[in-house]
Design an enzyme around this catalytic site. Structure first.
Site, mmCIF file in Angstrom:
data_model
loop_
_atom_site.group_PDB
_atom_site.id
_atom_site.type_symbol
_atom_site.label_atom_id
_atom_site.label_comp_id
_atom_site.label_asym_id
_atom_site.label_seq_id
_atom_site.Cartn_x
_atom_site.Cartn_y
_atom_site.Cartn_z
ATOM 1 N N PRO A 314 0.808 -1.228 0.000
ATOM 2 C CA PRO A 314 0.000 0.000 0.000
ATOM 3 C C PRO A 314 0.840 1.278 0.000
ATOM 4 C CG PRO A 314 -0.466 -1.414 1.930
ATOM 5 C CD PRO A 314 0.782 -1.902 1.295
ATOM 6 N N ASP A 315 0.354 2.255 -0.745
ATOM 7 C CA ASP A 315 0.810 3.633 -0.591
ATOM 8 C C ASP A 315 -0.119 4.382 0.363
ATOM 9 O OD1 ASP A 315 2.957 3.466 -2.459
ATOM 10 O OD2 ASP A 315 1.491 3.597 -4.094
ATOM 11 N N HIS A 359 -11.924 6.884 1.234
ATOM 12 C CA HIS A 359 -12.033 5.906 0.136
ATOM 13 C C HIS A 359 -13.166 4.911 0.412
ATOM 14 C CE1 HIS A 359 -9.301 5.899 -3.274
ATOM 15 N NE2 HIS A 359 -9.561 4.615 -3.469
ATOM 16 N N ILE A 368 -15.529 10.827 -7.944
ATOM 17 C CA ILE A 368 -16.439 11.464 -6.989
ATOM 18 C C ILE A 368 -15.680 12.478 -6.137
ATOM 19 C CG2 ILE A 368 -17.985 11.060 -5.037
ATOM 20 C CD1 ILE A 368 -18.599 8.312 -6.270
ATOM 21 N N HIS A 369 -14.455 12.161 -5.793
ATOM 22 C CA HIS A 369 -13.592 13.106 -5.053
ATOM 23 C C HIS A 369 -13.495 14.438 -5.796
ATOM 24 C CE1 HIS A 369 -9.629 14.863 -4.161
ATOM 25 N NE2 HIS A 369 -9.183 14.441 -5.324
ATOM 26 N N ARG A 370 -13.269 14.395 -7.094
ATOM 27 C CA ARG A 370 -13.152 15.648 -7.856
ATOM 28 C C ARG A 370 -14.525 16.270 -8.095
ATOM 29 N NH1 ARG A 370 -9.126 12.270 -9.480
ATOM 30 N NH2 ARG A 370 -10.389 11.247 -11.080
#
Length: 535
Positions: A314-315, A359, A368-370
């Site tokens: 993961p990042d 998330h 959806i974030h943007r």
């Protein structure tokens, strides 16, 4: 505290008596160090405020982006993620001393404060307030304790003294004010205990806000004729939708781009709630055969899988699925609370980036974030009527900076998340991480979003309007010498644009062989006159 190897770790709280003021940190704690938790100081100095408290109480939180320490010089030094204060700023080596120092000089770090309040005995906080019942920092600590933990301390209501702000607006941006008469504190926190990221004042943000980009946007739109503005706005919607898909690494078909563009065009029309998020995800995904719609029912992460073992690398580890419902309820409440307080662009940054860190969905989070940026700007009346700025296009132009902004928190968060791989190559979070998604420093995110909005107002909107003016002028001139269907004209325009205003030999001999040499020369001259040779 990670001292130099020649110095033992003795940063422990020592109980020397019943009273809070006697809970002294060891004398060695106040000594200067060169290394603190693998972070090198610019000069030898004694960590103070949040750094001291996190270390002394072994709080399982990420350190703030900038730490404080008491240096030996008689001037303040800002360098390498540290602010070194002068000896006269040194706090008392106690819980009260470092907590007061943090509130006075470092602002609010709600994640640290909540973990600290859970770690200390509540009687210690009560005694702090009793010792200084009218003190501005004591009352702020008292209010924040009860606000964050939802517990009422055994304390009488404060005397009628002057109110003090919960958020010091010289340090951080506050929201609408709601007075707490019990504490004589003005609650100007921009969210609720379920979701309240904060943004620090910075030179960049102060300059952006002084330039009044809302008014600049209105001025830019007022210069565009209404019929042209309608076409400009439609193109910008499609540009934003296409860019948002490209950011996700998708080359979506035109119908999906148009469908998401229509959704963006409706941003801000209704308040956010859970059903609205589910509706947006359904629009983004379209085909749900391989994606489970709705909030995640398992872990989630952003990153890759090891090529050989398929184990997750993961990042960023997303919020636990057990916490999503409460976190999203807090995020929705923040949207409603922030409508009356925060600057629209700062509110949009907090909401949008808070969402992407949570998330909540298996897929569709990025778009959806943007979208949420459009929602806040439209809801708060920042956009001129009928116009949605192509923020995703500006983000795409700054994709490296965008990733850096996302990582400005996720890389600090990752070491605080304990997880293990699951049999299906996902992650399972083993510790309580909900507060890490409720409270974070969104300053880099707000600065980045302001840059993107500035680009859309200064460049994207006027450039697209100018393009359409030039396109209309070119078409009108072409029609003076030859009639052709719209599809043929668009093909002609495409050839000229690809070849820097010249019609290629192949085009002259095939698709446009009916044009005479003089007509070709005339068309090329008109193109260059309308668009310039660099178009």
């Amino acid at each position: 505290m990670n001292f130099q190897t020649s110095r033992p770790n003795v940063s422990k709280i020592q109980r020397t008596g019943r009273f809070f003021g006697e809970f002294q940190l060891s004398a060695q704690f106040s000594g200067p160090v060169s290394l603190f938790h693998d972070r090198r100081l610019p000069d030898p100095a004694a960590p103070a405020g949040y750094a001291a408290l996190i270390d002394a109480y072994k709080l399982p939180v990420s350190f703030p982006r900038r730490l404080s320490a008491i240096g030996t010089k008689h001037r303040i030094i800002d360098r390498d993620g540290w602010r070194l204060y002068t000896p006269r700023h040194a706090p008392e080596a106690s819980l009260e001393g470092h907590l007061t120092f943090a509130l006075k000089y470092e602002g609010l770090d709600l994640a640290v404060l909540k973990r600290l309040f859970l770690a200390v005995d509540e009687h210690d906080i009560e005694e702090l307030v009793r010792r200084r019942p009218t003190g501005i920092y004591a009352r702020r600590v008292w209010f924040l304790y009860e606000w964050l933990l939802g517990r009422k301390l055994e304390l009488p209501a404060a005397d009628k003294v002057s109110y003090v702000d919960a958020v010091d607006t010289d340090i951080q941006f506050g929201g609408a004010i709601r007075n707490s008469t019990r504490h004589r504190v003005r609650n100007n926190l921009p969210g609720t205990p379920e979701f309240c990221p904060l943004v620090f004042r910075s030179l960049a943000l102060d300059e952006f806000m002084a330039q009044d980009w809302k008014e600049r946007a209105r001025a830019a739109v007022s210069e565009v004729p209404k019929d042209l503005l309608v076409r400009t706005a439609a193109f910008l919607l499609l540009k934003d939708s296409k860019s948002s898909h490209i950011i996700e690494g998708e080359r979506a078909p035109q119908d999906r781009i148009q469908r998401w563009g229509r959704a963006i065009g409706e941003a801000g029309r209704v308040p956010l709630d859970e059903q609205e998020f589910l509706r947006l995800q359904a629009i983004v995904i379209g085909d749900e055969r391989f994606v489970k719609l709705g909030f995640r029912r398992e872990g989630g992460f952003v990153g890759v899988h090891d090529r050989d073992t398929q184990q997750p690398v993961p990042d960023h580890v997303s919020a636990r699925h057990q916490d999503i419902a409460r976190l999203m309820a807090g995020l929705i409440a923040f949207d409603h609370v922030a409508e009356n307080g925060l600057d629209p662009i700062i509110a949009a940054a907090v909401l949008a980036f808070g969402f992407i860190y949570i998330h909540p969905f298996q897929d569709g989070n990025g778009r959806i974030h943007r979208y949420l940026i459009h929602h806040v700007l439209a809801r708060r009346g920042f956009n001129p009527a009928g116009v949605h700025f192509p923020v995703s296009a500006a983000i795409l132009d700054r994709i490296s900076a965008y990733k850096g902004v996302l990582e400005s928190y996720s890389t600090r968060l990752l070491p605080c998340v304990q997880w293990r791989a699951t049999p299906n190559h996902n992650v399972e979070v083993l510790n309580d991480t909900a507060d890490f998604y409720r409270f974070f420093d969104a300053t880099p995110h707000a600065e980045f979003l302001y840059e993107c909005v500035r680009q859309t107002i200064e460049h994207d909107l006027p450039n697209e309007a100018n393009f359409l003016r030039s396109f209309d002028a070119f078409r009108a001139e072409v029609e003076t010498i030859v009639d052709m269907p719209e599809r043929t004209f668009n093909s002609l325009f495409g050839f000229l644009r690809q070849n820097n205003g010249a019609l290629s030999k192949r085009a002259r001999e095939s698709e446009f062989s009916e044009l005479t040499a003089n007509e070709v020369t005339h068309v090329e001259e008109m193109y260059r006159r309308c668009f310039g040779t660099g178009e």
